[in-house]
Design an enzyme around this catalytic site. Structure first.
Site, PDB file in Angstrom:
ATOM      1  N   HIS A 149      95.472  16.654   9.621  1.00 44.15           N
ATOM      2  CA  HIS A 149      96.255  17.856   9.318  1.00 44.15           C
ATOM      3  C   HIS A 149      95.383  19.109   9.251  1.00 44.15           C
ATOM      4  O   HIS A 149      95.906  20.221   9.294  1.00 44.15           O
ATOM      5  CB  HIS A 149      97.043  17.677   8.017  1.00 44.15           C
ATOM      6  N   ASP A 179      95.950   9.972   9.012  1.00 43.78           N
ATOM      7  CA  ASP A 179      95.556  11.363   8.761  1.00 43.78           C
ATOM      8  C   ASP A 179      94.047  11.547   8.910  1.00 43.78           C
ATOM      9  O   ASP A 179      93.405  12.220   8.113  1.00 43.78           O
ATOM     10  CB  ASP A 179      96.017  11.825   7.372  1.00 43.78           C
ATOM     11  N   ASN A 252      89.626  21.429   0.460  1.00 46.12           N
ATOM     12  CA  ASN A 252      88.809  20.227   0.304  1.00 46.12           C
ATOM     13  C   ASN A 252      89.163  19.140   1.318  1.00 46.12           C
ATOM     14  O   ASN A 252      88.449  18.136   1.433  1.00 46.12           O
ATOM     15  CB  ASN A 252      88.946  19.636  -1.101  1.00 46.12           C
ATOM     16  N   SER A 253      90.276  19.297   2.023  1.00 47.71           N
ATOM     17  CA  SER A 253      90.706  18.262   2.965  1.00 47.71           C
ATOM     18  C   SER A 253      89.611  17.957   3.976  1.00 47.71           C
ATOM     19  O   SER A 253      89.032  18.864   4.585  1.00 47.71           O
ATOM     20  CB  SER A 253      91.967  18.709   3.712  1.00 47.71           C
ATOM     21  N   GLY A 309     108.461  -3.263  16.263  1.00 43.10           N
ATOM     22  CA  GLY A 309     109.561  -2.502  16.835  1.00 43.10           C
ATOM     23  C   GLY A 309     110.865  -2.677  16.090  1.00 43.10           C
ATOM     24  O   GLY A 309     111.929  -2.834  16.702  1.00 43.10           O
TER      25      GLY A 309
END
Length: 422
Positions: A149, A179, A252-253, A309
């Site tokens: 992100h 992420d 801080n990400s 699936g």
């Protein structure tokens, strides 16, 4: 009549009260015929009286007490400067920017005003949006780990090292479901952080968070490991977070969570906050997971995960009873993806999936993580319930496609810049 009697009633009542007070104050000076003047001794119930013989040698063992070990008072380090000096040079600032098109006047975004103008005549101009984040150099080849992100949708990514060097980074690959993202920079003599085995992390361990909060510059905060194995937060599809109370704020990400020896424990990724600032609940992606994603993104260009699936629904007690199950174990197949492995294997909506490869489904997310680790093309035995009857079937695991969006939970925020600045 009452008027004549009332003056005599109050003196009588007053006299009786004074007499009662005197009797209570001096009981020994008055002998009343209806009271027994012989003092009485009140005996306690026999069951409460014990003799000397009965008090000796009772037929009971001593209570079994758990004795605590002597308190350990090993003095910890007075400073974590050595750990910071070891890890901080490898933590970088990341500035990502993207170009957006915007109408020249804010009113042009209002449909009411747009109806008076021809869309071809509307003038637009480009605007640069930038956001802040952090990253960690994990190899001498220049690979940098950060959050997906932080760099999602960026047209240009600039990496700034602690020693003042700056360089444009290349995106090697991203994995939205964990992420994580991998960048590459081309510089010599890069500082590299060491990765720890995150399975050795214990609650109560000291942890240091290093990053670039609010763009003020590299900052170090300290706390402890508050919990491990955090999931069901709705942040990522695959969650196994380390929780810490080391202050983590926007910016801080992608930064480092390190142990007192300066080794990487996790990649800081999110905070739980009602205000947007640190409230002592931060989350980091474990170093082991980050390492595996790094290897696949570098070698494969993507993270390859197993996939069934299906669309799964939690099994409540009421639903379990309606399917003839005694306990709410397993998940309901709410839907199957067209052309997916489940449809090819004959799995139908309404089936109850009880076990995968002989392992009962106790937690749907944990089972999904287990399936993700299976190599696509592997034959996987399943146990289902259909029309009240158990049935065994085999499914060929497929490769999980990359999702188009990520979930977000109320109160849990990415620790990247929440409002990019122009």
């Amino acid at each position: 009549m009452h008027r004549y009697v009332l003056p005599y009633v109050w003196p009588i009542i007053t006299g009786l009260l004074l007499a009662a007070l005197v009797l209570l104050a001096f009981p020994d000076r008055f002998t009343l015929p209806f009271l027994n003047s012989t003092p009485q001794t009140v005996e306690p119930p026999p069951s409460l009286v014990t003799t000397a013989d009965e008090q000796s040698d009772p037929d009971r063992p001593p209570p079994d007490i758990r004795q605590a070990a002597p308190l350990a008072r090993n003095q910890g380090p007075a400073s974590y400067a050595d750990a910071v000096n070891q890890a901080a040079p490898a933590v970088v600032n990341i500035y990502s920017s993207r170009i957006v098109e915007r109408d020249e006047h804010p009113l042009m975004s209002d449909p009411f005003f747009q109806q008076f103008f021809n869309g071809d005549d509307a003038t637009t101009h480009q605007r640069m949006l930038s956001s802040l984040g952090s990253g960690v150099i994990v190899s001498e080849e220049g690979y940098v780990l950060t959050n997906h992100h932080v760099i999602n949708g960026a047209d240009e990514i600039q990496v700034a090292l602690r020693d003042g060097r700056e360089v444009i980074a290349e995106v090697i690959g991203t994995d939205p479901e964990s992420d994580l993202a991998v960048l590459k920079i081309d510089l010599d003599e890069l500082p590299v952080i060491e990765l720890s085995n995150s399975t050795d992390v214990a609650v109560g361990d000291v942890a240091l968070a290093i990053g670039n909060p609010f763009g003020v510059g590299q900052t170090v905060t300290m706390g402890i490991i508050s919990a491990t194995g955090r999931s069901h937060l709705g942040l990522n599809a695959y969650e196994d977070f380390i929780q810490t109370d080391a202050a983590i704020n926007p910016g801080n990400s992608g930064g480092a969570l390190v142990n007192p020896e300066g080794a990487l424990v996790g990649i800081n990724t999110a905070i739980f906050s009602r205000s947007g600032g640190s409230q002592g609940i931060g989350f980091a992606i474990p170093a082991n997971l980050a390492h595996s994603v790094l290897d696949e993104l570098v070698t494969q260009g993507r993270v390859i995960r197993g996939w069934l699936g299906i669309e799964a629904q939690a099994l409540s007690r009421e639903l379990a009873a309606s399917f003839g199950l005694r306990t709410p174990q397993g998940v309901i197949v709410a839907g199957v993806v067209d052309g997916g492995p489940a449809e090819k294997a004959g799995l139908l909506p309404g089936d109850v999936l009880l076990a995968v490869d002989g392992q009962p489904i106790l937690d749907a997310r944990a089972t999904m993580s287990d399936i993700a680790s299976i190599k696509p093309g592997t034959s996987l035995p399943l146990t289902i319930v259909r029309d009240g009857k158990r049935k065994e079937m085999t499914l060929e695991v497929g490769e999980r496609p990359i999702p188009s969006s990520l979930p977000q939970t109320d109160g849990t925020r990415r620790s990247g810049d929440p409002s990019p600045q122009p």
